[in-house]
Design a protein around this motif. Structure first.
Motif, mmCIF file in Angstrom:
data_model
loop_
_atom_site.group_PDB
_atom_site.id
_atom_site.type_symbol
_atom_site.label_atom_id
_atom_site.label_comp_id
_atom_site.label_asym_id
_atom_site.label_seq_id
_atom_site.Cartn_x
_atom_site.Cartn_y
_atom_site.Cartn_z
ATOM 1 N N ILE A 9 -16.914 -2.302 5.552
ATOM 2 C CA ILE A 9 -15.804 -3.197 5.890
ATOM 3 C C ILE A 9 -15.617 -4.251 4.801
ATOM 4 C CG2 ILE A 9 -15.047 -5.001 7.492
ATOM 5 C CD1 ILE A 9 -16.240 -3.259 9.764
ATOM 6 N N LEU A 10 -16.713 -4.844 4.356
ATOM 7 C CA LEU A 10 -16.626 -5.858 3.295
ATOM 8 C C LEU A 10 -16.055 -5.257 2.013
ATOM 9 C CD1 LEU A 10 -17.152 -8.725 2.322
ATOM 10 C CD2 LEU A 10 -19.475 -8.020 1.739
ATOM 11 N N THR A 11 -16.529 -4.078 1.655
ATOM 12 C CA THR A 11 -16.019 -3.392 0.461
ATOM 13 C C THR A 11 -14.532 -3.089 0.606
ATOM 14 O OG1 THR A 11 -18.189 -2.416 0.060
ATOM 15 C CG2 THR A 11 -16.321 -1.371 -1.035
ATOM 16 N N ALA A 12 -14.128 -2.648 1.786
ATOM 17 C CA ALA A 12 -12.712 -2.336 2.022
ATOM 18 C C ALA A 12 -11.853 -3.587 1.885
ATOM 19 C CB ALA A 12 -12.536 -1.712 3.407
ATOM 20 N N ILE A 13 -12.293 -4.687 2.461
ATOM 21 C CA ILE A 13 -11.500 -5.922 2.410
ATOM 22 C C ILE A 13 -11.402 -6.454 0.980
ATOM 23 C CG2 ILE A 13 -11.469 -8.347 3.127
ATOM 24 C CD1 ILE A 13 -12.529 -7.357 5.871
ATOM 25 N N VAL A 14 -12.517 -6.440 0.258
ATOM 26 C CA VAL A 14 -12.490 -6.903 -1.135
ATOM 27 C C VAL A 14 -11.577 -5.993 -1.965
ATOM 28 C CG1 VAL A 14 -13.880 -7.166 -3.237
ATOM 29 C CG2 VAL A 14 -14.727 -8.071 -1.058
ATOM 30 N N SER A 15 -11.682 -4.695 -1.760
ATOM 31 C CA SER A 15 -10.836 -3.742 -2.499
ATOM 32 C C SER A 15 -9.362 -3.953 -2.187
ATOM 33 C CB SER A 15 -11.236 -2.302 -2.156
ATOM 34 O OG SER A 15 -12.530 -2.033 -2.593
ATOM 35 N N ILE A 16 -9.054 -4.213 -0.927
ATOM 36 C CA ILE A 16 -7.662 -4.463 -0.535
ATOM 37 C C ILE A 16 -7.132 -5.714 -1.230
ATOM 38 C CG2 ILE A 16 -6.208 -5.203 1.412
ATOM 39 C CD1 ILE A 16 -7.894 -3.238 3.142
ATOM 40 N N LEU A 17 -7.924 -6.775 -1.245
ATOM 41 C CA LEU A 17 -7.486 -8.007 -1.905
ATOM 42 C C LEU A 17 -7.287 -7.806 -3.408
ATOM 43 C CD1 LEU A 17 -9.689 -10.624 -0.023
ATOM 44 C CD2 LEU A 17 -7.209 -10.312 0.166
ATOM 45 N N VAL A 18 -8.233 -7.131 -4.044
ATOM 46 C CA VAL A 18 -8.129 -6.886 -5.484
ATOM 47 C C VAL A 18 -6.926 -6.002 -5.795
ATOM 48 C CG1 VAL A 18 -9.245 -5.747 -7.451
ATOM 49 C CG2 VAL A 18 -10.579 -7.269 -5.965
ATOM 50 N N SER A 23 -1.354 -5.070 -7.535
ATOM 51 C CA SER A 23 -0.007 -4.594 -7.237
ATOM 52 C C SER A 23 1.029 -5.694 -7.468
ATOM 53 C CB SER A 23 0.037 -4.114 -5.780
ATOM 54 O OG SER A 23 1.312 -3.698 -5.419
ATOM 55 N N ALA A 24 0.716 -6.904 -7.009
ATOM 56 C CA ALA A 24 1.635 -8.034 -7.205
ATOM 57 C C ALA A 24 1.762 -8.392 -8.681
ATOM 58 C CB ALA A 24 1.148 -9.243 -6.399
ATOM 59 N N SER A 25 0.656 -8.332 -9.411
ATOM 60 C CA SER A 25 0.681 -8.638 -10.849
ATOM 61 C C SER A 25 1.526 -7.636 -11.609
ATOM 62 C CB SER A 25 -0.744 -8.645 -11.418
ATOM 63 O OG SER A 25 -1.508 -9.639 -10.805
ATOM 64 N N VAL A 51 8.487 -14.790 -5.921
ATOM 65 C CA VAL A 51 8.686 -14.432 -4.511
ATOM 66 C C VAL A 51 8.551 -12.922 -4.286
ATOM 67 C CG1 VAL A 51 10.341 -14.424 -2.595
ATOM 68 C CG2 VAL A 51 9.989 -16.516 -3.925
ATOM 69 N N PRO A 52 9.202 -12.064 -5.084
ATOM 70 C CA PRO A 52 9.005 -10.629 -4.871
ATOM 71 C C PRO A 52 7.541 -10.194 -5.054
ATOM 72 C CG PRO A 52 10.941 -10.987 -6.222
ATOM 73 C CD PRO A 52 10.253 -12.311 -6.087
ATOM 74 N N SER A 53 6.848 -10.831 -5.984
ATOM 75 C CA SER A 53 5.441 -10.502 -6.200
ATOM 76 C C SER A 53 4.587 -10.911 -5.004
ATOM 77 C CB SER A 53 4.921 -11.177 -7.466
ATOM 78 O OG SER A 53 5.633 -10.707 -8.585
ATOM 79 N N LEU A 54 4.866 -12.089 -4.451
ATOM 80 C CA LEU A 54 4.147 -12.534 -3.259
ATOM 81 C C LEU A 54 4.438 -11.632 -2.060
ATOM 82 C CD1 LEU A 54 4.536 -16.420 -3.554
ATOM 83 C CD2 LEU A 54 2.454 -15.063 -3.910
ATOM 84 N N LEU A 55 5.684 -11.206 -1.931
ATOM 85 C CA LEU A 55 6.038 -10.271 -0.855
ATOM 86 C C LEU A 55 5.337 -8.927 -1.047
ATOM 87 C CD1 LEU A 55 9.842 -11.051 -0.442
ATOM 88 C CD2 LEU A 55 7.979 -11.632 1.139
ATOM 89 N N GLN A 56 5.241 -8.477 -2.289
ATOM 90 C CA GLN A 56 4.519 -7.242 -2.597
ATOM 91 C C GLN A 56 3.055 -7.377 -2.174
ATOM 92 O OE1 GLN A 56 5.875 -4.534 -4.400
ATOM 93 N NE2 GLN A 56 3.991 -3.369 -4.580
ATOM 94 N N PHE A 57 2.441 -8.521 -2.516
ATOM 95 C CA PHE A 57 1.049 -8.785 -2.151
ATOM 96 C C PHE A 57 0.885 -8.779 -0.628
ATOM 97 C CE2 PHE A 57 -2.355 -11.821 -1.083
ATOM 98 C CZ PHE A 57 -3.418 -11.227 -1.743
ATOM 99 N N ALA A 58 1.750 -9.505 0.073
ATOM 100 C CA ALA A 58 1.659 -9.594 1.531
ATOM 101 C C ALA A 58 1.844 -8.232 2.191
ATOM 102 C CB ALA A 58 2.692 -10.586 2.059
ATOM 103 N N ALA A 59 2.826 -7.479 1.732
ATOM 104 C CA ALA A 59 3.062 -6.148 2.303
ATOM 105 C C ALA A 59 1.861 -5.238 2.070
ATOM 106 C CB ALA A 59 4.328 -5.535 1.695
ATOM 107 N N TYR A 60 1.300 -5.297 0.877
ATOM 108 C CA TYR A 60 0.130 -4.474 0.570
ATOM 109 C C TYR A 60 -1.034 -4.834 1.486
ATOM 110 C CZ TYR A 60 -3.336 -1.897 -2.057
ATOM 111 O OH TYR A 60 -4.314 -1.009 -2.402
#
Length: 135
Positions: A9-18, A23-25, A51-60
């Motif tokens: 779970i920890l690995t999944a959450i860290v991977s999702i954030l990274v 994706s946003a970058s 804003v589009p980058s932040l939305l991309q991050f949030a959606a991901y």
């Protein structure tokens, strides 16, 4: 031994954030680069790029967290991982179908193609895990 649920779970959450940040970058860099190439100068760079980058991050993040819900809800870890894979493929099928409907494209083709690409990623991850686990 087998998989440790908390570590997974920890690995999944860290991977999702990274990956969400990546994706946003990429979104931000692509948008600014293409405007530079096209000679477009934004008068509102925050609105046009950030804003589009932040939305991309949030959606991901949201979509990815939905796909790992079984890790929190299903006691059997192997079954939870299987459900995560199925959830992911269903989400990809729906998103490809939806994207094609917005662009007036071939809905089922796009949905199935998107899910097939996701399946390829799942298979690469599975085989990579099997290889690294056997070392």
């Amino acid at each position: 031994g087998g998989l440790d649920k908390h570590a997974l779970i920890l690995t999944a959450i860290v991977s999702i954030l990274v990956n969400g940040f990546n994706s946003a970058s990429v979104r931000y860099s692509s948008d600014t680069y293409m405007d530079d190439v096209d000679g477009i100068k934004s008068t509102q760079p925050f609105r046009d790029y950030v804003v589009p980058s932040l939305l991309q991050f949030a959606a991901y993040i949201i979509v990815s967290l939905v796909s790992i819900l079984p890790l929190f809800l299903v006691p059997d870890l192997n079954l939870a991982v299987l459900y995560c894979c199925v959830f992911t493929l269903v989400i990809l099928l729906i998103s490809g179908y939806w994207r094609a409907s917005l662009l007036d494209g071939a809905r089922w083709h796009e949905g199935l193609e998107t899910a097939a690409l996701g399946l390829g990623i799942i298979l690469v991850g599975t085989f990579s895990g099997m290889i690294s686990h056997s070392l």
